[in-house]
Design a protein around this motif. Structure first.
Motif, PDB file in Angstrom:
ATOM      1  N   ASN C 260       4.276 -73.179  39.945  1.00  0.00           N
ATOM      2  CA  ASN C 260       3.128 -73.404  39.067  1.00  0.00           C
ATOM      3  C   ASN C 260       3.532 -73.774  37.647  1.00  0.00           C
ATOM      4  OD1 ASN C 260       0.213 -72.951  40.017  1.00  0.00           O
ATOM      5  ND2 ASN C 260       1.469 -71.582  41.274  1.00  0.00           N
ATOM      6  N   VAL C 261       4.532 -73.054  37.148  1.00  0.00           N
ATOM      7  CA  VAL C 261       4.973 -73.361  35.792  1.00  0.00           C
ATOM      8  C   VAL C 261       5.504 -74.781  35.728  1.00  0.00           C
ATOM      9  CG1 VAL C 261       6.641 -72.774  33.997  1.00  0.00           C
ATOM     10  CG2 VAL C 261       5.457 -70.964  35.221  1.00  0.00           C
ATOM     11  N   VAL C 262       6.297 -75.136  36.734  1.00  0.00           N
ATOM     12  CA  VAL C 262       6.860 -76.486  36.769  1.00  0.00           C
ATOM     13  C   VAL C 262       5.745 -77.529  36.809  1.00  0.00           C
ATOM     14  CG1 VAL C 262       8.151 -78.115  38.180  1.00  0.00           C
ATOM     15  CG2 VAL C 262       9.073 -75.847  37.747  1.00  0.00           C
ATOM     16  N   ILE C 263       4.731 -77.258  37.639  1.00  0.00           N
ATOM     17  CA  ILE C 263       3.648 -78.236  37.780  1.00  0.00           C
ATOM     18  C   ILE C 263       2.918 -78.446  36.456  1.00  0.00           C
ATOM     19  CG2 ILE C 263       1.329 -78.527  38.730  1.00  0.00           C
ATOM     20  CD1 ILE C 263       2.424 -77.542  41.349  1.00  0.00           C
ATOM     21  N   PHE C 264       2.631 -77.349  35.767  1.00  0.00           N
ATOM     22  CA  PHE C 264       1.890 -77.522  34.510  1.00  0.00           C
ATOM     23  C   PHE C 264       2.738 -78.214  33.451  1.00  0.00           C
ATOM     24  CE2 PHE C 264      -1.111 -74.468  36.321  1.00  0.00           C
ATOM     25  CZ  PHE C 264      -2.272 -75.153  36.048  1.00  0.00           C
ATOM     26  N   ASN C 265       4.024 -77.906  33.445  1.00  0.00           N
ATOM     27  CA  ASN C 265       4.887 -78.613  32.504  1.00  0.00           C
ATOM     28  C   ASN C 265       4.979 -80.085  32.851  1.00  0.00           C
ATOM     29  OD1 ASN C 265       5.377 -76.441  30.936  1.00  0.00           O
ATOM     30  ND2 ASN C 265       7.350 -75.933  31.846  1.00  0.00           N
ATOM     31  N   PHE C 266       5.060 -80.349  34.131  1.00  0.00           N
ATOM     32  CA  PHE C 266       5.123 -81.723  34.609  1.00  0.00           C
ATOM     33  C   PHE C 266       3.849 -82.468  34.215  1.00  0.00           C
ATOM     34  CE2 PHE C 266       4.928 -84.752  38.340  1.00  0.00           C
ATOM     35  CZ  PHE C 266       5.964 -85.551  37.885  1.00  0.00           C
ATOM     36  N   LEU C 267       2.728 -81.766  34.329  1.00  0.00           N
ATOM     37  CA  LEU C 267       1.441 -82.376  33.978  1.00  0.00           C
ATOM     38  C   LEU C 267       1.408 -82.732  32.490  1.00  0.00           C
ATOM     39  CD1 LEU C 267      -1.409 -83.116  35.061  1.00  0.00           C
ATOM     40  CD2 LEU C 267      -2.170 -80.892  34.262  1.00  0.00           C
ATOM     41  N   SER C 268       1.832 -81.777  31.662  1.00  0.00           N
ATOM     42  CA  SER C 268       1.789 -82.046  30.224  1.00  0.00           C
ATOM     43  C   SER C 268       2.761 -83.169  29.874  1.00  0.00           C
ATOM     44  CB  SER C 268       2.113 -80.788  29.428  1.00  0.00           C
ATOM     45  OG  SER C 268       3.465 -80.469  29.532  1.00  0.00           O
ATOM     46  N   ASP C 269       3.893 -83.154  30.557  1.00  0.00           N
ATOM     47  CA  ASP C 269       4.880 -84.198  30.346  1.00  0.00           C
ATOM     48  C   ASP C 269       4.316 -85.575  30.688  1.00  0.00           C
ATOM     49  OD1 ASP C 269       7.546 -84.237  29.473  1.00  0.00           O
ATOM     50  OD2 ASP C 269       8.121 -85.014  31.438  1.00  0.00           O
ATOM     51  N   SER C 270       3.613 -85.622  31.812  1.00  0.00           N
ATOM     52  CA  SER C 270       3.090 -86.919  32.248  1.00  0.00           C
ATOM     53  C   SER C 270       1.972 -87.386  31.320  1.00  0.00           C
ATOM     54  CB  SER C 270       2.589 -86.847  33.689  1.00  0.00           C
ATOM     55  OG  SER C 270       1.473 -86.013  33.785  1.00  0.00           O
ATOM     56  N   ILE C 271       1.210 -86.426  30.769  1.00  0.00           N
ATOM     57  CA  ILE C 271       0.176 -86.818  29.807  1.00  0.00           C
ATOM     58  C   ILE C 271       0.820 -87.434  28.581  1.00  0.00           C
ATOM     59  CG2 ILE C 271      -1.596 -85.926  28.242  1.00  0.00           C
ATOM     60  CD1 ILE C 271      -2.322 -83.911  30.354  1.00  0.00           C
ATOM     61  N   GLN C 272       1.920 -86.827  28.176  1.00  0.00           N
ATOM     62  CA  GLN C 272       2.623 -87.365  27.010  1.00  0.00           C
ATOM     63  C   GLN C 272       3.066 -88.803  27.262  1.00  0.00           C
ATOM     64  OE1 GLN C 272       5.749 -84.855  25.485  1.00  0.00           O
ATOM     65  NE2 GLN C 272       5.287 -85.768  23.522  1.00  0.00           N
ATOM     66  N   ASP C 273       3.647 -89.025  28.431  1.00  0.00           N
ATOM     67  CA  ASP C 273       4.082 -90.382  28.781  1.00  0.00           C
ATOM     68  C   ASP C 273       2.907 -91.344  28.777  1.00  0.00           C
ATOM     69  OD1 ASP C 273       6.595 -89.555  29.031  1.00  0.00           O
ATOM     70  OD2 ASP C 273       6.695 -89.612  31.218  1.00  0.00           O
ATOM     71  N   LEU C 274       1.790 -90.838  29.277  1.00  0.00           N
ATOM     72  CA  LEU C 274       0.615 -91.690  29.415  1.00  0.00           C
ATOM     73  C   LEU C 274       0.079 -92.092  28.042  1.00  0.00           C
ATOM     74  CD1 LEU C 274      -0.706 -92.533  32.023  1.00  0.00           C
ATOM     75  CD2 LEU C 274      -2.414 -90.770  31.685  1.00  0.00           C
ATOM     76  N   MET C 275       0.201 -91.169  27.094  1.00  0.00           N
ATOM     77  CA  MET C 275      -0.389 -91.453  25.786  1.00  0.00           C
ATOM     78  C   MET C 275       0.569 -92.086  24.808  1.00  0.00           C
ATOM     79  SD  MET C 275      -3.077 -88.499  25.074  1.00  0.00           S
ATOM     80  CE  MET C 275      -1.769 -87.387  24.820  1.00  0.00           C
ATOM     81  N   ASN C 276       1.859 -92.046  25.106  1.00  0.00           N
ATOM     82  CA  ASN C 276       2.829 -92.705  24.231  1.00  0.00           C
ATOM     83  C   ASN C 276       3.327 -93.967  24.896  1.00  0.00           C
ATOM     84  OD1 ASN C 276       2.632 -90.684  22.437  1.00  0.00           O
ATOM     85  ND2 ASN C 276       4.642 -89.812  22.819  1.00  0.00           N
ATOM     86  N   PRO C 277       2.482 -94.963  24.957  1.00  0.00           N
ATOM     87  CA  PRO C 277       2.943 -96.170  25.639  1.00  0.00           C
ATOM     88  C   PRO C 277       4.051 -96.812  24.804  1.00  0.00           C
ATOM     89  CG  PRO C 277       0.801 -96.534  24.631  1.00  0.00           C
ATOM     90  CD  PRO C 277       1.198 -95.144  24.290  1.00  0.00           C
ATOM     91  N   LYS C 278       5.253 -96.726  25.331  1.00  0.00           N
ATOM     92  CA  LYS C 278       6.374 -97.282  24.554  1.00  0.00           C
ATOM     93  C   LYS C 278       6.425 -98.771  24.788  1.00  0.00           C
ATOM     94  CE  LYS C 278       9.080 -93.097  24.894  1.00  0.00           C
ATOM     95  NZ  LYS C 278       8.987 -92.474  26.186  1.00  0.00           N
ATOM     96  N   GLU C 279       5.376 -99.424  24.373  1.00  0.00           N
ATOM     97  CA  GLU C 279       5.350-100.861  24.592  1.00  0.00           C
ATOM     98  C   GLU C 279       5.913-101.576  23.384  1.00  0.00           C
ATOM     99  OE1 GLU C 279       2.072-102.096  27.776  1.00  0.00           O
ATOM    100  OE2 GLU C 279       1.294-101.411  25.867  1.00  0.00           O
ATOM    101  N   SER C 280       6.458-102.714  23.634  1.00  0.00           N
ATOM    102  CA  SER C 280       7.117-103.435  22.554  1.00  0.00           C
ATOM    103  C   SER C 280       6.098-103.810  21.474  1.00  0.00           C
ATOM    104  CB  SER C 280       7.780-104.689  23.083  1.00  0.00           C
ATOM    105  OG  SER C 280       6.802-105.555  23.582  1.00  0.00           O
ATOM    106  N   VAL C 281       6.595-103.846  20.253  1.00  0.00           N
ATOM    107  CA  VAL C 281       5.724-104.127  19.119  1.00  0.00           C
ATOM    108  C   VAL C 281       5.460-105.623  18.998  1.00  0.00           C
ATOM    109  CG1 VAL C 281       5.422-103.657  16.665  1.00  0.00           C
ATOM    110  CG2 VAL C 281       6.887-102.209  18.048  1.00  0.00           C
ATOM    111  N   TRP C 282       6.430-106.389  19.520  1.00  0.00           N
ATOM    112  CA  TRP C 282       6.302-107.838  19.331  1.00  0.00           C
ATOM    113  C   TRP C 282       5.365-108.478  20.322  1.00  0.00           C
ATOM    114  CZ3 TRP C 282      10.799-105.269  18.246  1.00  0.00           C
ATOM    115  CH2 TRP C 282      11.245-105.408  16.926  1.00  0.00           C
TER     116      TRP C 282
END
Lengths: 264, 319, 282
Positions: C260-282
């Motif tokens: 359970n702990v792993v799942i919730f951390n994984f969830l928060s991690d994936s939300i972070q990835d989802l919201m920080n789109p590391k897309e190129s600036v150019w």
């Protein structure tokens, strides 16, 4: 033979959009060539490709970039690194941001010299101050003993140009080097660039959206629009006798002191 | 009764910021007036205090001394509650279009905000007005449902202008409002502003660093240097009549598209001195090629030349 | 700078897949606990004296404990308690923390300084030890546990949301909002909180995972829910007495907490990835 030749260059991003589309131009030794155009026209991407530093996901998919007979696109990672700083140098719009804020100019400069040349610290220091003086930073020792934040924008820009020119690169790429500066300081930097070419024979590719600066400095001008080079020619061909409507519009759009006013 | 022609009057306004144990003199003793339907340009290099003046007029920065009067009402010392209502008369458009918008607010909501907040009109009514506003600045109604990042810089700037005029302000301040845009877009926005100022008969303060652009949208231009206005000029005849050496330097620094490549650039030596130091003499003395002993010790006052032309210089350029 | 509907980049697609997987497992485990009464083969309190400390078998798939209770059923029911507490605590703590933090950050001045010094004081105590001390002081039990955990952990949210507010407070659009006549309350609610909340979501989901651990820890020490209520931490606590005879009593609840702990951390991690789109600036 031209110093730099860009042949049918196309640059694409991973998602398939092209940032530069079938662009060709050449730069002779001792020339200043400007790439002008509006934001997003691909002019910055073009010079970054020459430097071999495209943003992640970007790739030259077609064409060749040939510097002094060497195709830059076929170089290994290591060869490219060697090329940068030695054969090609770049000045950015905001040099201050590319400097280490907690290191003295002195140590950054000396370090930069010594990565490309096997000379002592003292020799590097002398070389650096000499270069700064050429950039009309007369109090070179004080500049060397400063942190980046202690210098004004115009001074930082000149330090950046000096650092780029120390290794006497074959080609200097300048990406909007004056855009962040005030007009009077811009004039100083433009003067510096002009002198680099006139006195020291530097070859410069200038990326700018300022048609006035391009017109004053350039031998040749390339006009870019939506990833394509719509027109490339000598300064007079472009400024005085433009063939393309887009170029004419671009020139007309620049506010001029003697021009018409909107207000009554 | 105040003079009808004068809308905004700024009198001897100064602003000092405490910096550590020193004082930063951002604006010193600035006075000017602005009439209805008039656009006044404020030109100078970064740090000369032009944005500080804008903020003081907009009321988001208190003045250190001096008075600002709008339509006969002095408002620099107004109570917070009273000023909250008064504020609608002064609207501002900023330089960076994208950062003027909350990233998660739709364009429609953004446009409705001032009317809903000040006049308590219903959301539907405000939305209908927002549509008209968009049409006024030349944008389609479907933009109402868009988010800021879906629009281009020029489009966003149009929206910002639309919002500013939504509550019919008396004064519109444009702080480098076209500075971040491409030249062709810049001209469109400039044209739009001129039209709106004329149409609504409001006063407009247009701040910029590009003298040629500022001249094209204004009737008068004030040149600022180191917190002071050094010259007031008529926009139309600016180039022929300027008298201050700094105005000359600014003009010399403009690279005209059709310039002569062989002509040397006239350079202004050095950079603006620190605003942390009190200068007895003329602020421009250190960089001025016409500087005399007097300039170093005595501050030149703005003196009347003719018409709307004023200059603060002991040795003005004769023409 | 026209924005067009661009095809998603690879990193974006990966981020979405990651999020979908994490969300799937989160929902799955929540459902397990919610529908425990339907899924559990036995009553969690029902004792089978003829099957005490029995190893996992087809009849008791996770084995039985010292009173012959079915561990599988107890885990299902226990999830209800553990997850409920974790959700409750995170909910309360994030609400209070964000409200106080944003208000402090926005208003600044004396209110801000006072509040932040108070936060510093609270944060000077090691979190879990402080919680343990508090629970032993005000008494054990679910409500007291929730109370103690809330008191000790709202400061984290307050601090983070305050710093987020400070980073956007001087944005031009806040200035614009003021000129548009928005009241302070409206600026806080309409302009500030919607812009800081997404960044806080990551913290919120991460907090659920860490709260699960704290709850288990407290229960393990006997400070949590009173017996015989099934609760994961408490099950561990009981299991440790029979570590050598019936290792499953320890293994399965332990595993489930871990997952359970792993799942919730994984969830928060994936939300972070989802919201920080590391897309190129150019």
């Amino acid at each position: 033979m031209s110093l730099l030749e860009v042949k049918n260059c196309t640059i694409r991003y991973q998602n398939g959009t092209s940032a530069v589309n079938n662009v060709s131009f050449s730069v002779e030794k001792g020339e200043i060539v400007s790439l002008v155009g509006e934001s997003g026209s691909g002019k910055t991407t073009m010079v970054r490709a020459i430097l071999g530093l495209l943003p992640p996901g970007g790739k030259v998919t077609e064409g060749e970039i040939i510097l002094d007979g060497r195709n830059l696109l076929s170089l290994s990672e290591r060869e490219q690194e060697e090329l940068r700083g030695k054969d090609i140098a770049m000045i950015f719009q905001d040099v201050g941001a590319s400097m280490d804020p907690i290191k003295l100019i002195k140590s950054q400069y000396v370090e930069a010299i010594r990565t490309h040349e096997r000379i002592s610290r003292e020799e590097s220091y002398d070389k650096a101050t000499d270069m700064l003086k050429r950039m009309h930073l007369t109090d070179a020792n004080r500049v060397m003993a400063s942190y980046p934040f202690e210098l004004s924008g115009g001074m930082k820009q000149r330090v950046g140009i000096a650092m780029g020119m120390t290794a006497q690169p074959k080609l200097l790429l300048a990406d909007e080097p004056t855009s962040a500066l005030d007009v009077t300081i811009q004039a100083q930097v433009v003067h510096e660039l002009r002198e680099l070419r006139d006195k020291y024979g530097a070859t410069i590719i200038l990326v700018t959206h300022n048609m006035g600066v391009a017109s004053y400095l350039s031998d040749k001008i390339g006009v870019m629009k939506t990833s394509q080079m719509v027109e490339f020619g000598t300064r007079d061909e472009i400024i005085i006798d433009p063939k393309e409507q887009y170029t004419k519009d671009l020139i007309d759009a620049v506010p001029k002191m003697g021009g018409n006013r909107f207000a009554r | 009764m105040p003079d009808n022609a004068v809308l905004l009057e700024i009198k001897n306004v100064s602003k000092e910021f405490p910096v550590k144990k020193k004082k930063l003199y951002a604006v010193s003793d600035v006075s000017f007036t602005l009439s209805r339907g008039e656009t006044l340009g404020l030109v100078g290099e970064s740090g000369c205090g032009k944005s500080t003046i804008a903020k003081m007029i907009a009321g988001s920065l208190p003045v250190t001394s001096g008075s600002i009067t709008l339509d006969g009402v002095e408002y620099t010392h107004m109570k917070k509650k009273e000023f909250a209502k008064f504020r609608r008369s002064i609207q501002m458009v900023f330089q960076d279009p994208l950062s003027s918008f909350s990233p998660r607010m739709r364009i429609g909501t953004y446009l409705c905000e001032p009317r809903v907040n000040y006049d308590h009109v219903s959301k539907d009514e405000a939305m209908a007005e927002a549509e008209e506003l968009l049409a006024k600045v030349g944008l389609p109604a479907e933009f109402l449902m868009r988010y800021p990042h879906e629009l281009s810089g020029g489009q966003l700037q149009r929206v910002a202008i639309a919002r500013a005029i939504a509550i019919s302000p008396k004064i519109l301040i444009c702080d480098e409002a076209t500075g971040a845009l491409d030249v062709s877009i810049q001209n469109q926005i400039a044209k739009l502003l001129v039209e709106l100022v004329e149409e609504n008969n409001i006063g407009c303060l247009f701040i910029g660093h590009d003298l040629a652009l500022v001249r094209s949208v204004t009737q008068r231009v004030a040149i600022m240097y180191l917190g002071r206005i050094v010259e007031f000029l008529d926009s139309e005849t600016l180039q022929e009549e300027y008298m201050h050496p700094y105005t000359e330097a600014l003009l010399d620094s403009i690279f005209d598209v059709h310039c002569d490549q062989d002509e040397d650039i006239k350079l202004l030596a050095g950079e603006a001195p620190s605003p942390l130091v009190v200068h007895n003499g003329c602020p421009f003395a250190q960089r001025c090629e016409y500087c005399t002993e007097q300039c170093r010790y005595q501050l030149p006052e703005l003196s009347h030349v003719n018409g709307t032309h004023y200059v603060a210089c002991f040795n003005p350029l004769k023409r | 700078m026209k924005k067009m509907k661009k095809p998603l980049s690879r990193s974006r697609i990966i981020a979405r897949i990651k999020f979908a997987v994490a969300l799937f497992f989160t929902v799955l485990f929540i459902c397990f606990s919610l529908f425990a009464s339907y899924l559990a083969p036995y009553d969690p309190l029902e004792t089978h004296y003829d099957h005490m400390l029995e190893a996992p078998s087809s009849r008791f798939i996770f084995g039985t404990d010292q009173l012959g209770r079915d561990i599988y059923s107890r885990i299902l029911y226990g999830g209800k308690t553990s997850l409920l507490i974790a959700f409750a605590v995170t909910g309360i703590v994030s609400f209070i923390g964000i409200l106080i933090g944003t208000a402090a950050g926005y208003m600044g001045g004396v209110f801000d300084s006072l509040l932040m010094r108070f936060c510093d004081t609270l944060m000077a105590f090691p979190g879990s030890i402080f919680t343990i001390a508090l629970v032993s002081f005000i008494g054990t039990g679910v409500t007291n546990m929730i109370l103690a955990m809330c008191l000790t952990s709202w400061t984290g949210f307050a601090r983070t949301s305050r710093s987020l507010v400070l980073s956007i407070k001087n944005n031009v659009y806040i200035e614009q909002a003021k000129m548009g006549g928005a009241s302070d309350w409206k600026i806080l609610m309409v302009y500030i909180i919607p812009n800081v909340l997404p960044a806080l979501l990551v913290n919120i989901f991460q907090s659920i995972g860490s709260k699960l651990l704290t709850i288990s820890g407290l229960s393990l020490l006997g400070l949590g829910s009173p017996p015989p209520t099934p609760e994961w931490g408490f099950m561990l606590s009981e299991g440790k007495n029979f570590m050598y005879q019936a290792s499953w009593m320890l293994t399965f609840p332990g595993l489930i907490i871990l997952i359970n702990v792993v799942i919730f951390n994984f969830l928060s991690d994936s939300i972070q990835d989802l919201m920080n789109p590391k897309e190129s600036v150019w």
